[in-house]
Write an enzyme that holds these catalytic residues in place. Structure first.
Site, PDB file in Angstrom:
ATOM      1  N   GLY A 221       0.699  -1.258   0.077  1.00 22.81           N
ATOM      2  CA  GLY A 221       0.017   0.120  -0.059  1.00 22.81           C
ATOM      3  C   GLY A 221       0.932   1.314  -0.018  1.00 22.81           C
ATOM      4  N   GLU A 262       4.110  -6.464   1.748  1.00 19.47           N
ATOM      5  CA  GLU A 262       3.584  -6.934   0.306  1.00 19.47           C
ATOM      6  C   GLU A 262       3.497  -5.822  -0.834  1.00 19.47           C
ATOM      7  OE1 GLU A 262       0.569 -10.454   1.620  1.00 19.47           O
ATOM      8  OE2 GLU A 262      -0.245  -8.726   0.814  1.00 19.47           O
ATOM      9  N   PRO A 263       4.353  -5.088  -0.886  1.00 20.95           N
ATOM     10  CA  PRO A 263       4.098  -3.981  -1.754  1.00 20.95           C
ATOM     11  C   PRO A 263       4.231  -4.038  -3.121  1.00 20.95           C
ATOM     12  CG  PRO A 263       6.562  -4.003  -1.186  1.00 20.95           C
ATOM     13  CD  PRO A 263       5.814  -5.309  -0.390  1.00 20.95           C
ATOM     14  N   GLY A 264       3.193  -3.465  -4.056  1.00 19.22           N
ATOM     15  CA  GLY A 264       3.250  -3.940  -5.334  1.00 19.22           C
ATOM     16  C   GLY A 264       3.646  -2.395  -6.096  1.00 19.22           C
ATOM     17  N   ARG A 265       2.611  -1.510  -6.033  1.00 24.76           N
ATOM     18  CA  ARG A 265       3.138  -0.128  -6.529  1.00 24.76           C
ATOM     19  C   ARG A 265       4.282   0.199  -6.395  1.00 24.76           C
ATOM     20  NH1 ARG A 265      -1.280   3.205  -7.731  1.00 24.76           N
ATOM     21  NH2 ARG A 265      -2.272   2.018  -6.205  1.00 24.76           N
ATOM     22  N   ARG A 301      -6.152   3.248 -15.550  1.00 25.15           N
ATOM     23  CA  ARG A 301      -6.367   4.037 -14.030  1.00 25.15           C
ATOM     24  C   ARG A 301      -6.887   5.419 -14.424  1.00 25.15           C
ATOM     25  NH1 ARG A 301      -2.867   5.238 -11.198  1.00 25.15           N
ATOM     26  NH2 ARG A 301      -3.523   4.406  -9.504  1.00 25.15           N
ATOM     27  N   TYR A 305     -10.339   5.322 -12.011  1.00 19.45           N
ATOM     28  CA  TYR A 305      -9.899   6.080 -10.662  1.00 19.45           C
ATOM     29  C   TYR A 305      -9.940   7.709 -10.935  1.00 19.45           C
ATOM     30  CZ  TYR A 305      -8.239   1.357  -9.686  1.00 19.45           C
ATOM     31  OH  TYR A 305      -8.066  -0.085  -9.798  1.00 19.45           O
ATOM     32  N   CYS A 331     -14.251   3.194 -28.162  1.00 18.86           N
ATOM     33  CA  CYS A 331     -15.703   3.689 -28.419  1.00 18.86           C
ATOM     34  C   CYS A 331     -16.306   4.025 -26.868  1.00 18.86           C
ATOM     35  CB  CYS A 331     -16.501   2.749 -29.056  1.00 18.86           C
ATOM     36  SG  CYS A 331     -15.593   2.706 -30.767  1.00 18.86           S
ATOM     37  N   GLU A 332     -15.566   4.901 -26.034  1.00 21.31           N
ATOM     38  CA  GLU A 332     -16.341   5.271 -24.945  1.00 21.31           C
ATOM     39  C   GLU A 332     -15.441   6.544 -24.770  1.00 21.31           C
ATOM     40  OE1 GLU A 332     -16.946   3.344 -21.356  1.00 21.31           O
ATOM     41  OE2 GLU A 332     -16.848   1.453 -22.183  1.00 21.31           O
TER      42      GLU A 332
HETATM   43  N1  LLP Z   1      -1.559  -7.198  -0.824  1.00 19.97           N
HETATM   44  C1  LLP Z   1      -2.846  -7.312  -1.249  1.00 19.97           C
HETATM   45  C2  LLP Z   1      -3.438  -8.505  -0.483  1.00 19.97           C
HETATM   46  C3  LLP Z   1      -3.315  -6.531  -1.815  1.00 19.97           C
HETATM   47  O1  LLP Z   1      -4.548  -6.732  -2.297  1.00 19.97           O
HETATM   48  C4  LLP Z   1      -2.615  -5.508  -2.799  1.00 19.97           C
HETATM   49  C5  LLP Z   1      -3.222  -4.733  -3.632  1.00 19.97           C
HETATM   50  C6  LLP Z   1      -1.033  -5.327  -2.494  1.00 19.97           C
HETATM   51  C7  LLP Z   1      -0.551  -6.280  -1.361  1.00 19.97           C
HETATM   52  C8  LLP Z   1      -0.254  -4.444  -2.921  1.00 19.97           C
HETATM   53  O2  LLP Z   1      -0.573  -3.176  -2.874  1.00 19.97           O
HETATM   54  P1  LLP Z   1       0.033  -1.724  -3.434  1.00 19.97           P
HETATM   55  O3  LLP Z   1       1.575  -1.998  -2.623  1.00 19.97           O
HETATM   56  O4  LLP Z   1       0.423  -1.959  -4.900  1.00 19.97           O
HETATM   57  O5  LLP Z   1      -0.546  -0.643  -3.141  1.00 19.97           O
HETATM   58  N2  LLP Z   1      -5.637  -1.326  -9.401  1.00 19.97           N
HETATM   59  C9  LLP Z   1      -5.342  -0.384  -8.216  1.00 19.97           C
HETATM   60  C10 LLP Z   1      -4.503  -0.890  -7.219  1.00 19.97           C
HETATM   61  C11 LLP Z   1      -5.152  -1.986  -6.576  1.00 19.97           C
HETATM   62  C12 LLP Z   1      -4.660  -2.672  -5.318  1.00 19.97           C
HETATM   63  C13 LLP Z   1      -5.055  -4.126  -5.054  1.00 19.97           C
HETATM   64  N3  LLP Z   1      -4.453  -4.752  -3.907  1.00 19.97           N
HETATM   65  C14 LLP Z   1      -4.693   0.802  -8.782  1.00 19.97           C
HETATM   66  O6  LLP Z   1      -4.254   0.832 -10.013  1.00 19.97           O
HETATM   67  O7  LLP Z   1      -4.317   2.011  -8.056  1.00 19.97           O
END
Ligand code: LLP
Length: 399
Positions: A221, A262-265, A301, A305, A331-332
């Site tokens: 997050g 668990e970072p993704g972004r 995105r 959002y 087409c939107e």
């Molecule tokens: N762990 C779990 C269980 C999650 O569901 C998520 C993201 C993460 C970790 C990683 O979160 P992050 O570090 O990336 O914030 N599509 C949206 C974001 C959806 C996130 C879903 N879950 C966007 O483009 O902003």
């Protein structure tokens, strides 16, 4: 070039020439730098990259080599993670509303399964008595950049509430499930350390009820700045505060525990760009539309959002900036990449480069309007590699 648009006019043109447009480009240097910042800020923690943000195998492989594990949410994510070489013990599965087939598939892979509904625990326990599980909690503290990405709180579908925990423990006891982890993920795009720390405190307060834990997973997050007025999170300060609280909780727990993130972004966002070409410049009475060969089907995105992504056009044109709408071929009317953006008006054939597109860009792309998914390219210093070719008709319409 540095900053969110790290690809300058000459290199962007060379890549576009070589691979065609549109394509995503990822900077290997930025990816490595983000992995290393996390390792430095959270020493001793296990970082499990949330591969939903970007599951290109080359991206995953780079992160694996940097020592990361992976957070997965579907059987195919688990399968791909294994294929890329992640070890079972470095993979957590946290699927939402898993089917029996999902549960069986991830159990077969031997990864840690994180569950967040009483009935999932029951079904899993009945089928796999004695298995190890982790519990995802929803302790009513959530946050994020948009309501769609807040994943805790009273209205959220995620997590077991504090009230559910006695029953969750009873179900686990019935089936001999070993509760080895507690988990929470409160949302995505969080900038306030205090919110994350409050959620952490709430989670750590639950440890005493679970005597056989091996890890505590505090989710991902971490926010990343998209707009000019947003500041990066102070990851080192954040790491110090989290680690101090975690260490204190472990001391009173009395057994060693691993901190999991668990970072993704944070890992992939700033490393990625979407490069498109201007196909059609269109002036209406009130607006200037910069029409491109990419759009909401490749980067949803902004449409989903109302997210703001930095945009540059190459080559630099020495013309008066005007307020432009950068749009795609779908087409939107919601098919926008950038809205009402003051910029030098490009010419047809110029390139449009959209920054901060490495996270939830390609990962959320679709075939809407029967358009192909774009190519993906890894850029490492002066070298570039095609890491996914552009789709062809038969990839989209299999026979
Ligand atoms: N762990 C779990 C269980 C999650 O569901 C998520 C993201 C993460 C970790 C990683 O979160 P992050 O570090 O990336 O914030 N599509 C949206 C974001 C959806 C996130 C879903 N879950 C966007 O483009 O902003």
């Amino acid at each position: 070039m540095t900053g969110p648009i790290w690809l300058g006019p000459r290199r962007a043109a060379a890549l576009a020439e070589r691979f065609g447009t549109p394509f995503y480009a990822y900077s290997a240097r930025t990816l490595r730098a983000r992995c290393r910042s996390l390792a430095r800020a959270f020493p001793g923690a296990a970082v499990r990259y949330a591969m939903k943000a970007n599951a290109n195998p080359a991206v995953l492989d780079l992160e694996r080599r940097e020592g990361m594990g992976v957070d997965t949410v579907s059987p195919w994510e688990v399968r791909l993670a294994r294929e890329v070489g992640f070890r079972k013990r470095d993979i957590v599965y946290s699927g939402s509303m898993p089917s029996d087939d999902d549960l069986a598939a991830v159990h077969r892979e031997g990864v840690t399964v994180n569950l967040d509904a009483l009935t999932s625990l029951h079904r899993y326990g009945k089928r796999f008595p004695g298995a190890r599980v982790s519990l995802r909690l929803n302790l009513e503290i959530g946050g994020g950049h948009h309501p769609h990405v807040i994943t805790a709180g009273p209205d959220s579908k995620f997590g077991l509430s504090a009230d559910d925990l006695p029953e969750a423990r009873a179900i686990c006891a019935t089936h001999g499930l070993q509760i080895v982890g507690l988990h929470q993920h409160i949302g995505s795009g969080i900038f306030e350390a205090s919110l994350f720390l409050d959620a952490l405190d709430a989670l750590l307060a639950c440890l005493g009820d679970f005597p056989a834990l091996e890890f505590v997973d505090v989710g991902g997050g971490f926010g990343v700045p998209y707009r000019d007025d947003e500041r990066p999170v102070d990851l080192d300060a954040w790491g110090k505060a989290v680690t101090a609280r975690f260490d204190a909780a472990v001391a009173s727990y009395g057994r060693p525990l691993t901190l999991v993130l668990e970072p993704g972004r944070y890992v992939v966002c700033e490393a990625g760009l979407l490069v498109a070409r201007v196909t059609t410049l269109k002036r209406t009475r009130d607006r200037v539309f910069v029409g491109t060969d990419s759009g909401m089907h490749h980067l949803i995105r902004p449409a989903l959002y109302q997210s703001w992504h930095p945009v540059a056009t190459w080559p630099r044109r020495d013309v008066k900036p005007e307020r432009c709408f950068v749009v795609g071929p779908i087409c939107e009317s919601g098919d926008v990449l950038a809205e009402d953006r003051l910029m030098p008006v490009p010419e047809e054939g110029d390139l449009v480069v959209v920054g901060n597109a490495g996270a939830y860009g390609f990962a959320m792309a679709s075939h809407y309007n029967l358009r192909a998914l774009p190519a993906e390219v890894m850029v490492d210093g002066d070298e570039w590699t095609l890491i996914r070719r552009r789709e062809r008709y038969r990839d989209v319409i299999p026979r």
